[in-house]
Scaffold this motif. Structure first.
Motif, PDB file in Angstrom:
ATOM      1  N   ASP A 184       0.811  -1.217   0.000  1.00  0.00           N
ATOM      2  CA  ASP A 184       0.000   0.000   0.000  1.00  0.00           C
ATOM      3  C   ASP A 184       0.846   1.269   0.000  1.00  0.00           C
ATOM      4  OD1 ASP A 184      -2.389  -1.353  -0.124  1.00  0.00           O
ATOM      5  OD2 ASP A 184      -2.706  -1.338   2.041  1.00  0.00           O
ATOM      6  N   ASP A 185       1.926   1.289   0.781  1.00  0.00           N
ATOM      7  CA  ASP A 185       2.735   2.505   0.843  1.00  0.00           C
ATOM      8  C   ASP A 185       3.415   2.801  -0.489  1.00  0.00           C
ATOM      9  OD1 ASP A 185       4.430   0.307   1.234  1.00  0.00           O
ATOM     10  OD2 ASP A 185       5.866   1.468   2.398  1.00  0.00           O
ATOM     11  N   GLN A 208       1.371   6.530  -3.092  1.00  0.00           N
ATOM     12  CA  GLN A 208       2.078   7.808  -3.067  1.00  0.00           C
ATOM     13  C   GLN A 208       3.074   7.885  -4.212  1.00  0.00           C
ATOM     14  OE1 GLN A 208       3.811   7.838   0.808  1.00  0.00           O
ATOM     15  NE2 GLN A 208       5.386   6.367   0.327  1.00  0.00           N
TER      16      GLN A 208
END
Length: 132
Positions: A28-29, A33
């Motif tokens: 997810d990280d 981003q």
């Protein structure tokens, strides 16, 4: 007055393509981003465990699935496998017991490669004859 340069960033989709990994399978990280050029270079030079695992076992992006199966991306589309993000185990299973579409697409790909080789040889010969 010194100007501060902001680091060049890219979308996670672009970074995933450059890393040759399937974006939905990334942490997810990573996928939530922007990625800087410096972060991408770090991932390339010393990949973390998740990246090593994804590259080894998948799921793999469409272009990598096509490469591993020895077919074109168009061949995957003709076989209705457009969205197929296959794991290494699934690709191995397909190669061990190839379905009819895979046999056909691999033969087509072999013909294309053979024709490209023939054309490249012909063009090289023509260039050679034109050289003084």
């Amino acid at each position: 007055m010194a100007s501060h340069k902001t680091p060049q960033t890219m979308k996670p989709e672009t970074a995933a393509k450059k890393l040759n990994v399937y974006l939905p399978a990334t942490p997810d990280d990573f996928k939530n981003q922007p990625v800087t050029r410096e972060q991408l270079n770090e991932l390339l030079s010393s990949p973390p465990e998740w990246l090593v695992e994804l590259r080894k076992n998948g799921p793999h992006p469409r272009n990598e699935v096509a490469r591993k199966l020895g077919v074109s991306v168009s061949g995957l589309a003709r076989a209705d496998m457009n969205d197929a993000a296959l794991t290494t185990a699934e690709i191995t299973a397909l190669l061990e017991a190839p379905p009819a579409w895979l046999v056909t697409e691999r033969a087509t790909q072999a013909e294309v490669r053979s024709e490209n080789t023939r054309i490249n040889a012909r063009d090289a010969e023509r260039r050679e004859r034109l050289q003084p």
